[in-house]
Write an enzyme that holds these catalytic residues in place. Structure first.
Site, short mmCIF file in Angstrom:
data_model
loop_
_atom_site.label_atom_id
_atom_site.label_comp_id
_atom_site.label_asym_id
_atom_site.label_seq_id
_atom_site.Cartn_x
_atom_site.Cartn_y
_atom_site.Cartn_z
N ASP A 105 9.47 57.60 23.93
CA ASP A 105 8.37 58.57 24.06
C ASP A 105 8.12 58.97 25.52
O ASP A 105 7.85 60.13 25.82
CB ASP A 105 7.06 57.99 23.51
CG ASP A 105 7.20 57.56 22.07
OD1 ASP A 105 8.05 58.14 21.37
OD2 ASP A 105 6.47 56.65 21.65
N ARG A 113 32.08 45.18 26.81
CA ARG A 113 31.29 45.70 25.70
C ARG A 113 31.68 47.12 25.27
O ARG A 113 31.88 47.39 24.09
CB ARG A 113 29.80 45.73 26.07
CG ARG A 113 29.16 44.37 26.05
CD ARG A 113 27.69 44.44 26.41
NE ARG A 113 27.10 43.10 26.28
CZ ARG A 113 25.84 42.81 26.53
NH1 ARG A 113 25.01 43.75 26.95
NH2 ARG A 113 25.38 41.58 26.38
N GLU A 165 12.98 49.15 31.06
CA GLU A 165 14.11 49.83 30.44
C GLU A 165 13.92 51.34 30.36
O GLU A 165 14.89 52.09 30.29
CB GLU A 165 14.34 49.23 29.04
CG GLU A 165 15.79 49.30 28.64
CD GLU A 165 16.09 48.56 27.35
OE1 GLU A 165 15.59 47.43 27.16
OE2 GLU A 165 16.84 49.11 26.53
N SER A 223 18.61 42.26 32.56
CA SER A 223 17.77 43.45 32.42
C SER A 223 16.37 43.21 32.98
O SER A 223 15.67 44.15 33.30
CB SER A 223 17.66 43.85 30.96
OG SER A 223 16.78 42.98 30.31
N LEU A 224 15.99 41.92 33.10
CA LEU A 224 14.62 41.67 33.57
C LEU A 224 14.43 42.14 35.01
O LEU A 224 13.31 42.34 35.46
CB LEU A 224 14.28 40.19 33.41
CG LEU A 224 14.32 39.75 31.94
CD1 LEU A 224 13.88 38.31 31.79
CD2 LEU A 224 13.46 40.65 31.06
C1 LIG Z 1 18.07 41.22 20.93
C2 LIG Z 1 17.91 41.41 22.41
C3 LIG Z 1 18.36 40.45 23.29
C4 LIG Z 1 18.22 40.64 24.65
N1 LIG Z 1 18.65 39.67 25.50
C5 LIG Z 1 18.46 39.79 26.81
C6 LIG Z 1 18.85 38.75 27.72
O1 LIG Z 1 19.38 37.72 27.30
N2 LIG Z 1 18.63 38.93 29.03
C7 LIG Z 1 18.04 40.06 29.53
O2 LIG Z 1 17.84 40.17 30.73
N3 LIG Z 1 17.66 41.06 28.70
C8 LIG Z 1 17.84 40.96 27.37
N4 LIG Z 1 17.46 41.97 26.52
C9 LIG Z 1 16.86 43.19 27.08
C10 LIG Z 1 15.40 42.98 27.44
O3 LIG Z 1 14.75 42.24 26.43
C11 LIG Z 1 14.70 44.34 27.60
O4 LIG Z 1 15.45 45.16 28.45
C12 LIG Z 1 13.32 44.17 28.20
O5 LIG Z 1 12.51 43.41 27.33
C13 LIG Z 1 12.66 45.53 28.41
O6 LIG Z 1 11.37 45.31 28.90
P1 LIG Z 1 10.37 46.51 29.06
O7 LIG Z 1 9.10 45.89 29.56
O8 LIG Z 1 10.98 47.60 29.81
O9 LIG Z 1 10.16 47.06 27.57
P2 LIG Z 1 9.64 46.32 26.25
O10 LIG Z 1 9.57 44.85 26.43
O11 LIG Z 1 10.48 46.86 25.13
O12 LIG Z 1 8.15 46.84 26.12
C14 LIG Z 1 7.86 48.21 25.90
C15 LIG Z 1 6.51 48.27 25.20
O13 LIG Z 1 6.06 49.63 25.15
C16 LIG Z 1 5.54 49.88 23.87
N5 LIG Z 1 5.63 51.34 23.59
C17 LIG Z 1 6.72 52.11 23.41
N6 LIG Z 1 6.38 53.39 23.19
C18 LIG Z 1 5.02 53.43 23.25
C19 LIG Z 1 4.06 54.48 23.12
N7 LIG Z 1 4.42 55.73 22.87
N8 LIG Z 1 2.75 54.17 23.25
C20 LIG Z 1 2.36 52.89 23.50
N9 LIG Z 1 3.23 51.86 23.63
C21 LIG Z 1 4.54 52.13 23.52
C22 LIG Z 1 6.40 49.06 22.93
O14 LIG Z 1 5.78 48.84 21.71
C23 LIG Z 1 6.58 47.78 23.75
O15 LIG Z 1 5.54 46.88 23.55
C24 LIG Z 1 17.60 41.82 25.15
C25 LIG Z 1 17.14 42.79 24.27
C26 LIG Z 1 17.30 42.61 22.90
C27 LIG Z 1 16.79 43.68 21.96
#
Ligand SMILES: Cc1cc2nc3c(=O)[nH]c(=O)nc-3n(C[C@H](O)[C@H](O)[C@H](O)COP(=O)(O)OP(=O)(O)OC[C@H]3O[C@@H](n4cnc5c(N)ncnc54)[C@H](O)[C@@H]3O)c2cc1C
Length: 256
Positions: free
Chosen positions: A27, A89, A174, A190-191
């Site tokens: 979004d 990958r 992300e 990715s963290l």
């Molecule tokens: C199965 C899996 C395994 C993984 N393993 C690893 C690993 O081993 N090591 C590593 O480093 N990374 C790993 N990753 C990647 C990592 O988990 C993600 O890249 C990271 O969590 C992204 O964090 P973020 O805070 O950017 O987003 P997220 O943690 O996805 O948080 C985004 C938030 O925004 C909210 N949101 C989205 N759109 C809206 C909206 N329109 N309005 C309000 N809220 C909204 C969502 O609901 C969510 O709560 C993995 C991912 C997956 C799916």
């Protein structure tokens, strides 16, 4: 608000097969498109080669590459090995997709039996129990797998402080593109995009000298009245922008 940080995660929710939650639909990217905030490399989308095949709704279960590292083999639907399982990958995903096309199949198989029952139970207990829940006996039979969207390397363009091209708008995690991962993120880092750039953005906001803004009355905009239409519009726009970036990169590659 004086400053806004977009942290809406990846875009897996717009794919049929993804390891991400369905709510992650990009979004923030669509909102940026509407407001002419710069995006970058949004066709850099990582597909994980091996997730547990399922026709159920919801996210796909990831089968870590460590399985292949420890000896698991990829087989086509006729039970024949067709690829070097240790390819990166993106290359492995291409090979699996090609094999599925040849076989007119929507999955291939991953045979975990070469790892051996003891190592499987001790190194991968969660994978064993999840596959068992889905009705597969990993100790004696290959399991069906399919590539699935996993990570989004592109996103809202940010600088080293998490700033986007719009004043007072930040992005991290992300949803952003800091370019630290290039075109094909390696596993388990990715963290960096979430933690480091969230901290950088927070510091930048804390130390900026901003003028307090007058509060504007909040009025419900018409576009929010039909949210399912809004979500669909966002997805359509995002897909056409991803296609546009893909063409740009393909053209640049040909010219190079
Ligand atoms: C199965 C899996 C395994 C993984 N393993 C690893 C690993 O081993 N090591 C590593 O480093 N990374 C790993 N990753 C990647 C990592 O988990 C993600 O890249 C990271 O969590 C992204 O964090 P973020 O805070 O950017 O987003 P997220 O943690 O996805 O948080 C985004 C938030 O925004 C909210 N949101 C989205 N759109 C809206 C909206 N329109 N309005 C309000 N809220 C909204 C969502 O609901 C969510 O709560 C993995 C991912 C997956 C799916």
């Amino acid at each position: 608000a004086n400053s806004i940080v977009l942290a809406c995660g990846g875009i897996g929710g717009i794919f049929k097969n993804s390891t991400n939650y369905e709510s992650l639909q990009g979004d923030a990217l669509s909102i940026c498109l509407h407001h002419h905030v710069e995006l970058e490399n949004i066709d850099y989308i990582q597909i994980h080669p091996t997730t547990l095949y399922s026709t159920k709704k919801g996210r796909r279960f990831l089968l870590s590459e460590s399985l292949r590292g420890e000896g698991a083999r990829l087989l086509n639907i006729h039970g024949k090995r067709f690829v070097n399982e240790l390819l990166p990958r993106d290359l492995l995903t291409d090979k699996i997709n090609e094999q599925m096309r040849i076989d007119h199949s929507d999955h291939v198989f991953l045979d975990l039996t070469p790892i051996g029952e003891t190592a499987l139970r001790t190194h991968f207990p969660h994978i064993c129990s999840r596959c068992q829940e889905e009705g597969y006996d990993v100790f004696h039979e290959p399991i069906p797998v399919v590539p699935a969207q996993h990570y989004f390397m592109g996103g809202i363009k940010i600088d080293l402080s998490g700033k986007t091209s719009m004043k007072d708008l930040y992005a991290c995690g992300e949803t952003s593109c800091s370019n630290v991962h290039g075109r094909n993120r390696l596993a388990s880092n990715s963290l960096l995009e979430s933690l480091v750039f969230a901290k950088k953005a927070a510091e930048d906001i804390m130390f900026s000298q901003f003028e307090p803004k007058a509060l504007l009355p909040f009025t419900m905009k018409k576009i929010y009245q039909d949210t399912s239409k809004l979500m669909q519009d966002y997805q359509d726009e995002l897909w056409s922008e991803i296609e546009r970036w893909k063409l740009i990169h393909e053209r640049n590659n040909i010219e190079a």
